[in-house]
Design an enzyme around this catalytic site. Structure first.
Site, PDB file in Angstrom:
ATOM      1  N   SER A 134      28.630   1.034  34.057  1.00  0.00           N
ATOM      2  CA  SER A 134      29.262   1.799  35.122  1.00  0.00           C
ATOM      3  C   SER A 134      28.747   1.323  36.476  1.00  0.00           C
ATOM      4  O   SER A 134      27.592   0.884  36.600  1.00  0.00           O
ATOM      5  CB  SER A 134      28.897   3.271  34.921  1.00  0.00           C
ATOM      6  OG  SER A 134      29.173   4.009  36.077  1.00  0.00           O
TER       7      SER A 134
ATOM      8  N   TYR B 162      22.518  10.481  32.780  1.00  0.00           N
ATOM      9  CA  TYR B 162      23.642   9.682  32.268  1.00  0.00           C
ATOM     10  C   TYR B 162      23.600   8.271  32.872  1.00  0.00           C
ATOM     11  O   TYR B 162      23.678   7.269  32.165  1.00  0.00           O
ATOM     12  CB  TYR B 162      24.984  10.356  32.595  1.00  0.00           C
ATOM     13  CG  TYR B 162      26.154   9.402  32.495  1.00  0.00           C
ATOM     14  CD1 TYR B 162      26.611   8.978  31.257  1.00  0.00           C
ATOM     15  CD2 TYR B 162      26.767   8.869  33.641  1.00  0.00           C
ATOM     16  CE1 TYR B 162      27.659   8.064  31.155  1.00  0.00           C
ATOM     17  CE2 TYR B 162      27.802   7.970  33.553  1.00  0.00           C
ATOM     18  CZ  TYR B 162      28.252   7.570  32.302  1.00  0.00           C
ATOM     19  OH  TYR B 162      29.275   6.652  32.208  1.00  0.00           O
TER      20      TYR B 162
ATOM     21  N   LYS C 116      22.888   4.202  31.199  1.00  0.00           N
ATOM     22  CA  LYS C 116      23.666   2.965  31.390  1.00  0.00           C
ATOM     23  C   LYS C 116      22.764   1.849  31.906  1.00  0.00           C
ATOM     24  O   LYS C 116      22.784   0.717  31.423  1.00  0.00           O
ATOM     25  CB  LYS C 116      24.810   3.205  32.380  1.00  0.00           C
ATOM     26  CG  LYS C 116      25.874   4.141  31.877  1.00  0.00           C
ATOM     27  CD  LYS C 116      26.613   3.549  30.696  1.00  0.00           C
ATOM     28  CE  LYS C 116      27.488   4.544  29.992  1.00  0.00           C
ATOM     29  NZ  LYS C 116      27.926   4.111  28.669  1.00  0.00           N
TER      30      LYS C 116
HETATM   31  P1  NAD Z   1      35.083   9.564  26.031  1.00  0.00           P
HETATM   32  O1  NAD Z   1      34.122  10.702  25.918  1.00  0.00           O
HETATM   33  O2  NAD Z   1      36.527   9.882  26.106  1.00  0.00           O
HETATM   34  O3  NAD Z   1      34.839   8.537  24.819  1.00  0.00           O
HETATM   35  C1  NAD Z   1      33.571   8.349  24.232  1.00  0.00           C
HETATM   36  C2  NAD Z   1      33.747   8.519  22.730  1.00  0.00           C
HETATM   37  O4  NAD Z   1      32.482   8.324  22.097  1.00  0.00           O
HETATM   38  C3  NAD Z   1      34.227   9.930  22.343  1.00  0.00           C
HETATM   39  O5  NAD Z   1      35.379   9.799  21.530  1.00  0.00           O
HETATM   40  C4  NAD Z   1      33.052  10.528  21.571  1.00  0.00           C
HETATM   41  O6  NAD Z   1      33.481  11.391  20.554  1.00  0.00           O
HETATM   42  C5  NAD Z   1      32.354   9.278  21.057  1.00  0.00           C
HETATM   43  N1  NAD Z   1      30.910   9.420  20.784  1.00  0.00           N
HETATM   44  C6  NAD Z   1      29.954   9.935  21.595  1.00  0.00           C
HETATM   45  N2  NAD Z   1      28.748   9.852  20.991  1.00  0.00           N
HETATM   46  C7  NAD Z   1      28.949   9.257  19.776  1.00  0.00           C
HETATM   47  C8  NAD Z   1      28.085   8.904  18.699  1.00  0.00           C
HETATM   48  N3  NAD Z   1      26.785   9.143  18.722  1.00  0.00           N
HETATM   49  N4  NAD Z   1      28.632   8.300  17.618  1.00  0.00           N
HETATM   50  C9  NAD Z   1      29.966   8.060  17.558  1.00  0.00           C
HETATM   51  N5  NAD Z   1      30.822   8.387  18.543  1.00  0.00           N
HETATM   52  C10 NAD Z   1      30.317   8.976  19.649  1.00  0.00           C
HETATM   53  O7  NAD Z   1      34.636   8.696  27.280  1.00  0.00           O
HETATM   54  P2  NAD Z   1      35.391   7.493  28.013  1.00  0.00           P
HETATM   55  O8  NAD Z   1      35.767   7.950  29.373  1.00  0.00           O
HETATM   56  O9  NAD Z   1      36.407   6.905  27.124  1.00  0.00           O
HETATM   57  O10 NAD Z   1      34.171   6.498  28.207  1.00  0.00           O
HETATM   58  C11 NAD Z   1      33.903   5.446  27.291  1.00  0.00           C
HETATM   59  C12 NAD Z   1      32.617   4.759  27.710  1.00  0.00           C
HETATM   60  O11 NAD Z   1      32.748   4.270  29.036  1.00  0.00           O
HETATM   61  C13 NAD Z   1      31.392   5.694  27.726  1.00  0.00           C
HETATM   62  O12 NAD Z   1      30.284   4.964  27.258  1.00  0.00           O
HETATM   63  C14 NAD Z   1      31.247   6.040  29.184  1.00  0.00           C
HETATM   64  O13 NAD Z   1      29.925   6.379  29.502  1.00  0.00           O
HETATM   65  C15 NAD Z   1      31.691   4.747  29.847  1.00  0.00           C
HETATM   66  N6  NAD Z   1      32.158   4.944  31.215  1.00  0.00           N
HETATM   67  C16 NAD Z   1      33.148   5.855  31.465  1.00  0.00           C
HETATM   68  C17 NAD Z   1      33.581   6.066  32.763  1.00  0.00           C
HETATM   69  C18 NAD Z   1      34.650   7.090  33.058  1.00  0.00           C
HETATM   70  O14 NAD Z   1      34.802   7.479  34.212  1.00  0.00           O
HETATM   71  N7  NAD Z   1      35.430   7.553  32.086  1.00  0.00           N
HETATM   72  C19 NAD Z   1      33.004   5.333  33.814  1.00  0.00           C
HETATM   73  C20 NAD Z   1      32.020   4.395  33.525  1.00  0.00           C
HETATM   74  C21 NAD Z   1      31.607   4.209  32.208  1.00  0.00           C
HETATM   75  C1  UD1 Z   2      31.161  10.182  38.922  1.00  0.00           C
HETATM   76  C2  UD1 Z   2      29.686  10.169  38.578  1.00  0.00           C
HETATM   77  C3  UD1 Z   2      29.329   8.786  38.022  1.00  0.00           C
HETATM   78  C4  UD1 Z   2      30.211   8.443  36.825  1.00  0.00           C
HETATM   79  C5  UD1 Z   2      31.680   8.536  37.262  1.00  0.00           C
HETATM   80  C6  UD1 Z   2      32.622   8.301  36.118  1.00  0.00           C
HETATM   81  C7  UD1 Z   2      28.554  11.772  40.034  1.00  0.00           C
HETATM   82  C8  UD1 Z   2      27.609  11.941  41.179  1.00  0.00           C
HETATM   83  N1  UD1 Z   2      28.912  10.497  39.758  1.00  0.00           N
HETATM   84  O1  UD1 Z   2      31.419   9.200  39.900  1.00  0.00           O
HETATM   85  O2  UD1 Z   2      27.974   8.786  37.627  1.00  0.00           O
HETATM   86  O3  UD1 Z   2      29.945   7.134  36.367  1.00  0.00           O
HETATM   87  O4  UD1 Z   2      31.943   9.852  37.793  1.00  0.00           O
HETATM   88  O5  UD1 Z   2      32.560   9.341  35.187  1.00  0.00           O
HETATM   89  O6  UD1 Z   2      28.955  12.731  39.386  1.00  0.00           O
HETATM   90  N2  UD1 Z   2      35.460  14.823  44.339  1.00  0.00           N
HETATM   91  C9  UD1 Z   2      35.908  15.921  45.029  1.00  0.00           C
HETATM   92  N3  UD1 Z   2      36.234  17.048  44.314  1.00  0.00           N
HETATM   93  C10 UD1 Z   2      36.130  17.113  42.963  1.00  0.00           C
HETATM   94  C11 UD1 Z   2      35.676  15.975  42.256  1.00  0.00           C
HETATM   95  C12 UD1 Z   2      35.336  14.844  42.982  1.00  0.00           C
HETATM   96  O7  UD1 Z   2      36.023  15.896  46.257  1.00  0.00           O
HETATM   97  O8  UD1 Z   2      36.433  18.170  42.372  1.00  0.00           O
HETATM   98  C13 UD1 Z   2      35.146  13.588  45.099  1.00  0.00           C
HETATM   99  C14 UD1 Z   2      33.705  13.119  44.955  1.00  0.00           C
HETATM  100  O9  UD1 Z   2      32.893  13.724  45.934  1.00  0.00           O
HETATM  101  C15 UD1 Z   2      33.885  11.600  45.146  1.00  0.00           C
HETATM  102  C16 UD1 Z   2      35.255  11.319  44.574  1.00  0.00           C
HETATM  103  O10 UD1 Z   2      35.953  12.552  44.564  1.00  0.00           O
HETATM  104  O11 UD1 Z   2      33.905  11.284  46.515  1.00  0.00           O
HETATM  105  C17 UD1 Z   2      35.216  10.777  43.147  1.00  0.00           C
HETATM  106  O12 UD1 Z   2      34.440  11.643  42.338  1.00  0.00           O
HETATM  107  P1  UD1 Z   2      34.348  11.471  40.750  1.00  0.00           P
HETATM  108  O13 UD1 Z   2      35.699  11.342  40.176  1.00  0.00           O
HETATM  109  O14 UD1 Z   2      33.469  12.569  40.223  1.00  0.00           O
HETATM  110  O15 UD1 Z   2      33.631  10.059  40.582  1.00  0.00           O
HETATM  111  P2  UD1 Z   2      32.242   9.516  41.165  1.00  0.00           P
HETATM  112  O16 UD1 Z   2      31.537  10.542  41.945  1.00  0.00           O
HETATM  113  O17 UD1 Z   2      32.530   8.239  41.853  1.00  0.00           O
END
Ligand code: NAD
Ligand code: UD1
Length: 339
Positions: free
Chosen positions: A125, A150, A154
């Site tokens: 991330s 979290y 990462k």
């Molecule tokens: P998600 O929660 O939808 O998917 C993660 C999946 O992993 C889920 O289906 C959950 O059931 C499964 N899981 C969790 N722990 C497990 C375990 N111990 N064994 C087997 N399965 C397990 O999340 P996502 O948004 O699809 O994210 C996928 C990956 O990308 C994650 O590692 C997340 O941290 C990373 N990531 C997500 C974002 C985002 O904004 N969505 C941003 C940066 C990184």
């Molecule tokens: C957040 C997490 C980051 C994670 C990422 C993806 C925090 C501090 N950071 O990033 O660790 O990897 O999500 O899951 O939580 N905002 C509003 N109102 C809301 C929600 C968000 O104004 O109800 C604003 C936030 O202040 C930010 C932007 O929208 O400026 C994006 O927020 P968000 O979607 O939560 O992502 P990040 O903060 O970038």
């Protein structure tokens, strides 16, 4: 290639499965369903035109169960999405986050190496950059201080995988640093439905649009940005998904260890997102300005040039597609997948 997709029933995993099938790969999914619903995999099969996605309800911390999956399938690589990802929850339950995300990954890579499968693509991330030293952020930008457990999982797992690859160069490790994934498959059949109150901006907006929440709170309008609200690099989840397939295709020539930003290179503010959503979808999004959220930074967007140069990948969807597809999913599935 035959790919193990951990966490494949989740938001990004399910979209990546579609891209994998489109590119002619096959997949085996393991997921403990702690944050997902197997209906997503049924819909992936429908969209990909296959009978079903091979699926094991397995926790990656369960070595024995994982061993069985590896014995039953010849796997060439793993795309590792499985993990807990709720920032606020990680502050409340740090042990659970470190144990699940780090403990799980350690078991996974151990089982992989014992079965001679040493290609892994890891979901990292942009949070690893902390408050970034430079904007736009290149992969050379130093890692920073994370503001929550979290984020630390990462950052630490990047280090774990890097050290494992250094000690045994027959590993190929690709660390993909996602910026802000939003949107859903254009069909509206798969998407994200967060548990409880959404932490992230886009699911909050769509829940206001569908009438589940009265208004959006905008966290701060006094940042040093063009309109005072936070600026992020939102990326359509289908672009993110295709980035994994591009990384997979390059995994043999990535010189053992490679890091890529997956972003669009374009920053949008909170109000840009709100206004684009209203303009494209013709739905009003009432909002109020709230205090800044702890741990937030003003501006975060990528320089995605390395992924384009080395993987031939770049984001294709724009902001209008992102807000349209987010709404299309939410409108068609107001309560997420049926239980
Ligand atoms: P998600 O929660 O939808 O998917 C993660 C999946 O992993 C889920 O289906 C959950 O059931 C499964 N899981 C969790 N722990 C497990 C375990 N111990 N064994 C087997 N399965 C397990 O999340 P996502 O948004 O699809 O994210 C996928 C990956 O990308 C994650 O590692 C997340 O941290 C990373 N990531 C997500 C974002 C985002 O904004 N969505 C941003 C940066 C990184
Ligand atoms: C957040 C997490 C980051 C994670 C990422 C993806 C925090 C501090 N950071 O990033 O660790 O990897 O999500 O899951 O939580 N905002 C509003 N109102 C809301 C929600 C968000 O104004 O109800 C604003 C936030 O202040 C930010 C932007 O929208 O400026 C994006 O927020 P968000 O979607 O939560 O992502 P990040 O903060 O970038």
């Amino acid at each position: 290639m035959n790919i193990l997709v951990t966490g494949g029933a989740g938001y990004i995993g399910s979209h990546t499965l579609i891209e994998l099938y489109k590119a002619g790969h096959t997949a085996v999914v393991v997921d403990n369903l702690s944050n997902s619903n197997p209906e997503s995999l049924r819909r992936v099969a429908e969209l990909a035109g296959i009978e079903q996605v091979p699926f094991y309800k397995v926790d990656i911390r369960d070595r024995e169960a994982l061993e069985k999956v590896f014995s039953q399938h010849k796997l060439d690589a793993c795309i590792h999405f499985a993990g807990l990802k709720a920032v606020g929850e990680s502050v409340e339950k740090p042990w659970e986050y470190y144990e699940n995300n780090i403990g799980g990954t350690l078991v996974l890579v151990d089982v992989m190496r014992q079965h001679g499968c040493k290609n892994i693509i890891f979901s990292s991330s942009a949070t690893v950059y902390g408050d970034p030293a430079q904007i736009p952020i290149t992969e050379q930008c130093p890692k920073g201080t994370c503001t929550n457990p979290y984020g630390w999982t990462k950052s630490m797992l990047e280090q774990v995988l890097t050290d494992i690859q250094h000690a045994d160069p027959s590993w190929n490790v690709v660390l993909l640093r996602y910026f802000n994934p939003v949107g859903a498959h254009p069909s509206g059949r798969i998407g994200e439905y967060p548990n409880g109150i959404p932490n992230n901006l886009m699911p909050y907006i769509t829940q206001v649009a569908v009438g589940k929440r009265p208004q959006l709170g905008v966290f701060g309008n006094d940042y040093p940005t063009p309109d005072g609200t936070g600026v992020r690099d939102y990326i359509h989840v289908c672009d993110l998904a295709s980035g994994h397939v591009s990384a997979l295709q390059a995994i043999d020539r990535c010189c053992g260890l490679a890091i890529y930003n997956l972003g669009t290179g374009q920053g949008y503010s909170v109000l840009d997102m709100v206004h684009a959503f209203e303009r494209v979808n013709h739905v009003p999004i009432p909002y109020t300005i709230q205090p800044r959220r702890a741990g937030d930074i003003a501006t975060c967007y990528s320089n995605p040039a390395k992924a384009e140069a080395e993987l031939g990948w770049k984001a294709r969807y724009g902001i209008d597609d992102m807000v349209r597809d987010s709404w299309n999913w939410q409108r068609n599935n107001p309560d997420g997948y049926p239980c």
